[in-house]
Design a protein around this motif. Structure first.
Motif, short mmCIF file in Angstrom:
data_model
loop_
_atom_site.label_atom_id
_atom_site.label_comp_id
_atom_site.label_asym_id
_atom_site.label_seq_id
_atom_site.Cartn_x
_atom_site.Cartn_y
_atom_site.Cartn_z
N LEU A 100 46.38 47.20 33.56
CA LEU A 100 44.92 47.33 33.54
C LEU A 100 44.21 46.06 32.79
O LEU A 100 43.01 45.63 33.34
N GLY A 101 44.89 45.36 31.85
CA GLY A 101 44.19 44.17 31.37
C GLY A 101 44.13 43.20 32.26
O GLY A 101 43.10 42.39 32.11
N ILE A 102 45.04 42.91 33.29
CA ILE A 102 45.00 41.84 34.28
C ILE A 102 43.99 42.19 35.17
O ILE A 102 43.20 41.30 35.61
N SER A 103 43.82 43.40 35.63
CA SER A 103 42.76 43.83 36.61
C SER A 103 41.46 43.69 35.86
O SER A 103 40.53 43.25 36.61
N LEU A 108 36.26 40.94 35.31
CA LEU A 108 35.24 40.09 34.76
C LEU A 108 34.72 38.93 35.31
O LEU A 108 33.81 38.56 35.58
N ALA A 109 36.16 38.18 35.59
CA ALA A 109 35.79 36.95 36.21
C ALA A 109 34.86 37.27 37.61
O ALA A 109 34.07 36.13 38.10
N ALA A 110 35.25 38.04 38.41
CA ALA A 110 34.51 38.63 39.47
C ALA A 110 33.30 39.01 39.25
O ALA A 110 32.02 38.80 40.02
N LEU A 180 43.08 32.49 39.08
CA LEU A 180 42.08 33.53 38.87
C LEU A 180 41.07 33.23 39.58
O LEU A 180 40.05 33.64 40.22
N VAL A 181 40.97 31.75 40.31
CA VAL A 181 39.57 31.30 40.83
C VAL A 181 39.53 31.86 42.14
O VAL A 181 38.68 32.04 42.39
N LEU A 182 40.59 31.73 43.12
CA LEU A 182 40.33 32.41 44.48
C LEU A 182 40.20 33.79 44.44
O LEU A 182 39.51 34.37 45.31
#
Length: 568
Positions: A100-103, A108-110, A180-182
């Protein structure tokens, strides 16, 4: 007023309780005896032996019936115990909370990407509006196309061009910021287009308010006017912005699968396929509760910013714009897609030829051949029948249910339907797959379970307006029954707009079905359904990037139809 607020809260709370009980009873919904499910998963070649089942029940500490099982699981949930995996026999909580932390990091980045994209798209129209000029249509068209673009298609293109072609960024994994970029771009750019569309409608309504003209006549500068309009527009659109953020969590499941990110969506999908029900229960519960919390927070912030007197100024967004007639662009693209599909239907989608394995596009094979030497153009055409045909059936069912619920509703207030509207189809797809197993029928059921809600909300609003009209009140005064009023007066006023809304949602339903098939929760992996085709092509992007061409063309065409159909 207190009673008016308590009614939707009670409806929402009741829906949450039902969802919690449903998730708690997943092991018995999947199979009348969960021990038999574990036995078949561990030893598929062994028959069901009563002694072995008893031993498994003791090993897994399984309750003897679904009522006791649901009660024990809900009690553990309240204590923070998410259960023990049937596969690894390890506590579920550490794995699911870590995922869940990864998601959330990806979401957040999205969200940051979406905010930047929306700001760039909104700025020209905002400046034109505060100056009293008509905004151009270029940014609106770009926002509409981005909003309708499927994340898995954009992600596949980014992998193909940026990762495989240019070799600038990694195409999979989650080992650092570069990974995380793409995914953030694939997830955030379409959300930015949708956010721009939501806020642009709010900006247009705000600019037309009297206080903006007053400020302009007083000689206030453009920056001051722009800031005031932005604050007001964001306040009005907060509930829909919250639902958009919730949608990022749902869409992240497909993006995580595409980029091999070990987020909670990937964990839930893997648990469904492995029949590890405790992990599915924990993952889906956290996703649903987080989604509902964000949706509820949006409503509270909306009321706090605008106040009770202004809380009715909510934008229906897609529901209203979708009910408008389709534009010329959507008609042209739909006709071209129909002609392309009709031309490909006579071709054979199932016969393979080793000599043309992974053959590139040519006159004989317009989309090339797949790893088994099958004609991808033929599979594209036959897959359209599965993807779009299933979507038509789903939307027809949603239309009937939406009309029945919307016309039968006694008020236009929020309630259980608005809670369900916060659940992306992928969440529901995970639940359906956990009960019935992966399959196209299950995917269609999952899309239908949430697809009727926007239509019902739209019908409910129109029905409330119709009931407030003079001729309906007159019919009630002369003694017409509630059923007669609904059938003779309310339904005719609602049927046309809601049907047009439903037709515009066919591409949306098709894209949702394709996303579930891409995740392995819909059509079979060897099916020509477009989502399944896209999933099957992921392993050949470096060797034969054209293998994604057929499903990408179909899904992008649907996205353009969806975007154009929603244009003013």
């Amino acid at each position: 007023m207190t009673r008016g607020l308590l009614r939707p809260v009670a409806g929402a709370a009741g829906t949450v309780v039902v969802l919690a009980v449903l998730v708690a009873a997943l092991p018995w919904l999947w199979d009348s005896d969960p021990a038999a499910t574990v036995l078949r998963a561990r030893y598929p070649e062994r028959g069901v032996d009563p002694a072995t089942l008893d031993a498994l029940r003791r090993e897994l500490d399984l309750p003897s019936n679904p009522v006791l099982g649901a009660a024990e699981w809900l009690g553990g949930l309240l204590r923070g115990d998410l259960g023990t995996s049937w596969v690894t026999r390890a506590p579920v909580a550490p794995e699911v909370l870590g995922a869940l932390g990864i998601s959330l990091t990806l979401a957040l980045a999205a969200t940051l990407v979406a905010a930047v994209v929306a700001a760039l798209l909104l700025l020209p129209g905002l400046l034109a509006g505060v100056r009293g000029r008509a905004p151009g249509r270029g940014a609106a068209v770009a926002a509409a196309v981005l909003a309708a673009l499927p994340e898995i298609v954009l992600g596949s293109v980014l992998v193909l061009v940026v990762a495989v072609g240019w070799r600038l960024l990694p195409s999979s994994g989650f080992t650092g910021p570069a990974n995380l970029v793409l995914p953030a771009l694939a997830l955030g750019a379409p959300a930015g287009g949708m956010l721009a569309r939501i806020l642009s409608a709010s900006v247009e309504a705000t600019v037309a308010e009297g206080w903006v003209r007053t400020w302009r006549s007083l000689g206030l500068g453009v920056p001051t006017l722009a800031l005031g309009v932005t604050r007001r527009a964001v306040a009005v659109a907060v509930p829909q912005i919250a639902l958009l953020v919730v949608g990022l969590l749902g869409s992240a499941v497909a993006v995580e699968q595409l980029f091999t990110i070990p987020g909670i969506g990937s964990v839930a999908r893997g648990a469904v396929l492995a029949q590890d029900l405790p992990t599915v229960q924990a993952a889906v519960t956290l996703l649903v509760l987080l989604g509902l919390a964000l949706g509820g927070l949006g409503v509270l912030v909306h009321r706090a910013l605008l106040g009770p007197a202004l809380s009715g100024r909510e934008l229906t967004g897609a529901a209203e714009t979708a009910s408008r007639p389709a534009s010329r662009t959507s008609v042209v693209v739909a006709v071209l897609l129909l002609v392309a599909v009709a031309a490909g239907l006579p071709r054979d989608p199932s016969s393979g030829n080793e000599a043309r394995r992974l053959a590139p596009p040519s006159l004989a094979l317009p989309f090339g051949a797949d790893p088994n030497g099958r004609d991808l153009y033929a599979r594209f055409a036959h897959g359209a029948l599965l993807t779009v045909g299933s979507a038509v059936v789903v939307v027809a069912v949603c239309l009937v249910v939406g009309l029945a619920v919307g016309v039968g509703a006694r008020s236009a207030r929020a309630g259980a339907a608005d809670v369900l509207n916060a659940l992306p189809p992928v969440f529901v797809g995970l639940l359906v797959a956990a009960v019935a197993g992966p399959g196209l029928v299950g995917a269609a059921v999952a899309v239908a379970l949430v697809g009727w809600v926007p239509l019902a909300v739209h019908a409910r609003t129109l029905a409330a307006e119709a009931r407030a009209s003079g001729y309906v009140r007159a019919a009630e005064l002369v003694g017409a029954s509630r059923w007669r009023v609904a059938r003779r007066h309310v339904l005719p006023a609602v049927l046309g707009p809601v049907t047009r809304h439903a037709l515009a949602r066919v591409p949306h339903a098709a894209l949702a079905l394709a996303a579930l098939s891409f995740l392995g929760l819909g059509a079979a992996p060897d099916s020509p359904e477009w989502g399944a085709m896209l999933a099957a092509a992921q392993g050949y992007l470096e060797r034969a990037p054209w293998t994604v061409l057929a499903p990408v063309v179909g899904l992008v065409a649907l996205a353009v139809v969806l975007a154009s159909a929603r244009e003013r």
